[in-house]
Design a protein around this motif. Structure first.
Motif, PDB file in Angstrom:
ATOM      1  N   VAL A  53      50.054 -65.270 -82.013  1.00 49.03           N
ATOM      2  CA  VAL A  53      50.169 -63.824 -81.808  1.00 49.03           C
ATOM      3  C   VAL A  53      48.782 -63.193 -81.787  1.00 49.03           C
ATOM      4  O   VAL A  53      48.448 -62.403 -80.909  1.00 49.03           O
ATOM      5  CB  VAL A  53      51.043 -63.183 -82.912  1.00 49.03           C
ATOM      6  CG1 VAL A  53      50.828 -61.683 -82.958  1.00 49.03           C
ATOM      7  CG2 VAL A  53      52.500 -63.493 -82.669  1.00 49.03           C
ATOM      8  N   MET A  54      47.954 -63.604 -82.770  1.00 50.22           N
ATOM      9  CA  MET A  54      46.627 -62.990 -82.845  1.00 50.22           C
ATOM     10  C   MET A  54      45.770 -63.399 -81.654  1.00 50.22           C
ATOM     11  O   MET A  54      45.057 -62.583 -81.075  1.00 50.22           O
ATOM     12  CB  MET A  54      45.952 -63.349 -84.163  1.00 50.22           C
ATOM     13  CG  MET A  54      46.666 -62.701 -85.348  1.00 50.22           C
ATOM     14  SD  MET A  54      45.883 -62.997 -86.942  1.00 50.22           S
ATOM     15  CE  MET A  54      44.516 -61.862 -86.904  1.00 50.22           C
ATOM     16  N   THR A  93      48.567 -52.076 -77.376  1.00 46.83           N
ATOM     17  CA  THR A  93      48.564 -53.535 -77.584  1.00 46.83           C
ATOM     18  C   THR A  93      48.468 -53.864 -79.072  1.00 46.83           C
ATOM     19  O   THR A  93      49.041 -54.846 -79.518  1.00 46.83           O
ATOM     20  CB  THR A  93      47.429 -54.222 -76.808  1.00 46.83           C
ATOM     21  OG1 THR A  93      46.210 -53.552 -77.104  1.00 46.83           O
ATOM     22  CG2 THR A  93      47.668 -54.203 -75.326  1.00 46.83           C
ATOM     23  N   ASN A  94      47.756 -53.010 -79.811  1.00 41.31           N
ATOM     24  CA  ASN A  94      47.694 -53.250 -81.258  1.00 41.31           C
ATOM     25  C   ASN A  94      49.072 -53.114 -81.887  1.00 41.31           C
ATOM     26  O   ASN A  94      49.459 -53.920 -82.739  1.00 41.31           O
ATOM     27  CB  ASN A  94      46.735 -52.273 -81.926  1.00 41.31           C
ATOM     28  CG  ASN A  94      45.293 -52.719 -81.768  1.00 41.31           C
ATOM     29  OD1 ASN A  94      45.038 -53.870 -81.411  1.00 41.31           O
ATOM     30  ND2 ASN A  94      44.362 -51.827 -82.019  1.00 41.31           N
ATOM     31  N   LEU A 153      54.685 -58.262 -83.271  1.00 38.57           N
ATOM     32  CA  LEU A 153      54.817 -59.719 -83.198  1.00 38.57           C
ATOM     33  C   LEU A 153      54.408 -60.360 -84.524  1.00 38.57           C
ATOM     34  O   LEU A 153      55.007 -61.334 -84.977  1.00 38.57           O
ATOM     35  CB  LEU A 153      53.963 -60.259 -82.045  1.00 38.57           C
ATOM     36  CG  LEU A 153      54.455 -59.849 -80.658  1.00 38.57           C
ATOM     37  CD1 LEU A 153      53.452 -60.250 -79.591  1.00 38.57           C
ATOM     38  CD2 LEU A 153      55.810 -60.468 -80.364  1.00 38.57           C
ATOM     39  N   ALA A 154      53.376 -59.780 -85.150  1.00 36.10           N
ATOM     40  CA  ALA A 154      52.936 -60.319 -86.442  1.00 36.10           C
ATOM     41  C   ALA A 154      54.046 -60.175 -87.474  1.00 36.10           C
ATOM     42  O   ALA A 154      54.232 -61.044 -88.329  1.00 36.10           O
ATOM     43  CB  ALA A 154      51.673 -59.599 -86.900  1.00 36.10           C
ATOM     44  N   LYS A 205      50.965 -56.121 -81.138  1.00 33.30           N
ATOM     45  CA  LYS A 205      50.514 -57.243 -81.976  1.00 33.30           C
ATOM     46  C   LYS A 205      51.116 -57.140 -83.382  1.00 33.30           C
ATOM     47  O   LYS A 205      51.543 -58.130 -83.966  1.00 33.30           O
ATOM     48  CB  LYS A 205      48.985 -57.262 -82.063  1.00 33.30           C
ATOM     49  CG  LYS A 205      48.364 -58.212 -81.047  1.00 33.30           C
ATOM     50  CD  LYS A 205      46.922 -57.895 -80.745  1.00 33.30           C
ATOM     51  CE  LYS A 205      45.963 -58.203 -81.843  1.00 33.30           C
ATOM     52  NZ  LYS A 205      44.567 -57.949 -81.428  1.00 33.30           N
ATOM     53  N   GLY A 209      47.458 -62.294 -78.273  1.00 36.40           N
ATOM     54  CA  GLY A 209      47.352 -60.831 -78.277  1.00 36.40           C
ATOM     55  C   GLY A 209      45.946 -60.402 -77.906  1.00 36.40           C
ATOM     56  O   GLY A 209      45.751 -59.536 -77.048  1.00 36.40           O
ATOM     57  N   ALA A 210      44.961 -61.058 -78.540  1.00 38.97           N
ATOM     58  CA  ALA A 210      43.569 -60.709 -78.246  1.00 38.97           C
ATOM     59  C   ALA A 210      43.234 -61.052 -76.797  1.00 38.97           C
ATOM     60  O   ALA A 210      42.524 -60.304 -76.117  1.00 38.97           O
ATOM     61  CB  ALA A 210      42.640 -61.438 -79.206  1.00 38.97           C
ATOM     62  N   GLN A 231      44.843 -58.509 -74.566  1.00 41.36           N
ATOM     63  CA  GLN A 231      44.105 -57.257 -74.701  1.00 41.36           C
ATOM     64  C   GLN A 231      42.799 -57.331 -73.901  1.00 41.36           C
ATOM     65  O   GLN A 231      42.436 -56.399 -73.190  1.00 41.36           O
ATOM     66  CB  GLN A 231      43.800 -57.036 -76.176  1.00 41.36           C
ATOM     67  CG  GLN A 231      43.595 -55.585 -76.527  1.00 41.36           C
ATOM     68  CD  GLN A 231      43.658 -55.380 -78.033  1.00 41.36           C
ATOM     69  OE1 GLN A 231      43.379 -56.295 -78.804  1.00 41.36           O
ATOM     70  NE2 GLN A 231      44.019 -54.196 -78.448  1.00 41.36           N
ATOM     71  N   SER A 241      47.438 -71.561 -78.025  1.00 40.11           N
ATOM     72  CA  SER A 241      46.723 -70.395 -77.484  1.00 40.11           C
ATOM     73  C   SER A 241      45.755 -70.824 -76.386  1.00 40.11           C
ATOM     74  O   SER A 241      45.586 -70.136 -75.377  1.00 40.11           O
ATOM     75  CB  SER A 241      45.928 -69.690 -78.584  1.00 40.11           C
ATOM     76  OG  SER A 241      46.753 -69.371 -79.649  1.00 40.11           O
TER      77      SER A 241
END
Lengths: 240, 411
Positions: B38-39, B277-278, B284-285, B281, B42-43, B46, B354
């Protein structure tokens, strides 16, 4: 000064408001270097007495003085420290950790002391030598005979050089030959100066000790030296 | 017992019950893996979006119909149709504000486009002739339409590069005619390949004059949004103020509270996208966190079973001098070791997945960065230790409170 002094010792269990008296008004002393058997039928309170003397349980009344120290006032951690430094246990059912080598089983009591790691192995090896198991160091308990298991347990009880070794029916799960071997080791250890307290219901086993405390229904009914002491094979010569 | 010995002894215990230990770890592996993915993804996503927005230039100003608060997206983003922004508004802005060099309104639609037997489903975008200046969009072949063609609603079309490929293959599409919504359009140009930008594949669409799109294809008289270009980035703020002033004047609005438009610079756009997007995230987190809690309950369950199973061992250890604290530490080290190993496996798998996602996205032509931040790894480690601690403490305390005599009698 006696190593163990018990004055008016009482033990009762309270379970849902039902009070069960297990030990009544016990009084006796045990000196350093003695080999005492606590003998009595099952339910007599002998195991409870051993648990109190071995710092596993607390008396409900009276005094238990160990080496001049009143044990009744000690809290749990202090009792654990006493168990770690002052006593060794040999149980009827061996209580070895499964899937853990003989050497590691014997090291176990030292793990809870400040003994450095390297020294622990040395002490454990010496203890196993003294019970004749130096060739079994890396065996697992399930690879040993009953007699060998109990000898490992004795080595474990010895390893922290305790003031007293408690043996609770140590021959109970053994054939007579192995049982005799275990009694021989206990007699040898006593001859070397170790104080041994043996708990048993068998007269014959008890007679391997020097003194028998007979206990029945929570009371001491006799306390006398053994007139015709039994000697396990091989041990007799040594003691003479 | 020192920590190293504790860990060694735990290692043996884990080794004895490999399958059980693995299954116990699995919850944590999946949870931590999810957190890392996710992190990281997500990043990556983004970065993709931000890169695309930045790629469009920092001296662009967007105008959306409808009012929006500072951070949140305007209502039009949510699919609400607002009809207040007109082509003339944009023209007036570019005419009246000297620092604005170009501007265009946008309308969009989706249609099937036919060329003979060939057909393709694609998006059409109606823009003014200034579009290529606003977005720096280069034409590869032919030309873009003129202001005149826009004004007269000419039936001309400029193809995105992949539409040209799909429909015409190796043939030259120039001067051919395609049918959009039963109307024939002359192909006058093909755009250069641009990749995706602003969350849209720029190559898979066709451009028609704004007027043509409004009148012939959509039957509307407003624009969905607009972009204007400022000559220099430092003039963006003043241009935005003037634009607001002019639009209020044109729309007869006295109080800025009642604005029926919102003006956003790219910087603000970036903030808005980042905040969206944050939020995504975080969502999802939260799902990953649920996985971790489930994993933690699994750990607790197994540890409680272990306490039950090893009651005699606990009694023995206490008889041999272990304090309550020693037993607590033993079981905590055990649960933490299991969760930490699970966490490390999860981190590794998370990074690998990832990486695969990033490589796949890059392979598909997206400007996707593979980002695994140290903070993600730290979070993975801390969370797995935390789960071990949190869900290990109950079994550990239960173990430590066992009465040694009772425990030794346990069968």
């Amino acid at each position: 000064m006696a190593l163990i002094e018990v004055k008016n010792l009482e033990k009762e269990y309270v379970n849902e408001a039902i009070v069960t008296h297990v030990l009544y008004n016990l009084n006796f002393k045990i000196d350093k270097g003695e080999f005492v058997a606590i003998m009595g039928p099952s339910g007599s309170g002998k195991s409870t007495l051993m648990h109190i003397l071995g710092f596993l349980d607390k008396a409900s009344g009276g005094q238990f003085i160990f080496n001049g120290r009143d044990v009744s006032t000690l809290h749990d951690d202090e009792l654990a420290e006493m168990r770690s430094s002052q006593v060794g246990f040999v149980f009827q059912s061996f209580n070895l950790l499964p899937r853990t080598t003989v050497l590691e089983n014997v090291i176990l009591p030292l793990v809870y002391t400040s003994t450095p790691a390297r020294k622990r192995e040395e002490l454990a090896t010496t203890a196993l030598n003294s019970v004749g198991l130096s060739h079994r160091l890396n065996f697992l308990p399930n690879q040993l005979s009953g007699g060998e298991k109990q000898r490992v347990a004795i080595a474990r009880a010895l390893v922290n050089d305790p003031a007293v070794i408690f043996a609770d029916e140590p021959t109970g799960n053994l054939d007579s030959k192995s049982g005799l071997q275990v009694m021989q080791i206990l007699q040898e250890l006593n001859a070397d100066g170790h104080t041994i307290i043996l708990v048993t219901h068998e007269k014959y086993t008890a007679e391997h000790a020097k003194r028998i405390l007979r206990i029945k229904d929570g009371e001491i009914i006799s306390d006398e030296l053994v007139a015709n002491r039994q000697f396990a094979t091989g041990a007799k010569e040594l003691i003479k | 017992m020192n920590l190293l010995e504790q860990i060694r002894s735990v290692w043996r215990i884990i080794g004895r019950n490999k399958v059980r230990s693995f299954l116990t770890m699995l919850g944590i592996v999946i949870g931590v893996m999810a957190v890392i993915i996710v992190m990281s993804v997500g990043a990556g996503a983004q970065s993709l979006i931000l890169n695309q927005i930045k790629g469009m230039g920092s001296n662009l100003i967007g105008i959306l119909p409808g009012k929006a608060d500072e951070k949140g997206p305007p209502a039009s983003v949510m699919g609400v149709v607002i009809t207040t922004l007109k082509t003339d508004d944009i023209k007036a802005l570019v005419k009246d504000i000297p620092t604005l060099t170009a501007g265009t309104g946008y309308v969009k639609g989706a249609e099937t486009i036919n060329w003979g037997e060939q057909k393709t489903d694609t998006n059409f975008t109606g823009v003014s002739a200034e579009f290529i200046d606003v977005e720096d969009a280069p034409v590869e072949r032919g030309r873009f339409f003129t202001e005149e063609e826009d004004r007269t609603a000419a039936r001309v079309v400029v193809l995105g590069s992949s539409v040209a490929e799909d429909l015409f293959g190796d043939q030259d599409p120039l001067d051919k005619q395609i049918k959009i919504k039963k109307t024939l359009f002359n192909i006058i140009g093909v755009m250069k390949k641009r990749g995706s930008s602003g969350m849209q594949n720029q190559d898979n669409q066709v451009f028609v004059p704004l007027n043509t799109a409004q009148k012939l294809l959509l039957g509307i008289n407003y624009v969905s949004f607009a972009r204007v270009k400022v000559d220099r980035a430092e003039n963006v703020d003043s241009a935005m103020e003037q634009m607001a002033f002019i639009l209020r004047d044109r729309h007869k609005i006295d109080n800025p509270e009642n604005d029926d438009f919102s003006i956003r610079s790219m910087a603000q756009g970036l903030d808005a996208v980042t905040s969206i997007t944050n939020a995504l995230k975080m969502f999802l987190a939260a799902i990953a966190a649920i996985a971790l809690v489930v994993g933690g309950i699994g750990i607790m369950n197994i540890m409680l079973a272990a306490v039950q199973e090893r009651t005699r061992e606990i009694g023995l250890r206490k008889a041999l001098g272990a304090k309550n604290r020693d037993i607590i530490i033993q079981f905590l080290v055990e649960s933490i070791t299991i969760t930490l190993i699970g966490g490390i496996i999860g981190i590794i798998l998370g990074i690998l997945i990832s990486y695969a996602v990033a490589k796949t996205a890059q392979g598909m032509g997206y400007n996707w960065d593979f980002v695994v931040s140290l903070s993600a790894i730290a979070v993975g480690c801390v969370v797995s230790v935390g789960v071990g601690l949190l869900f290990g403490i109950v079994p550990a305390r239960r173990a430590s409170r066992l009465d040694p005599i009772e425990a030794l009698r346990h069968e």
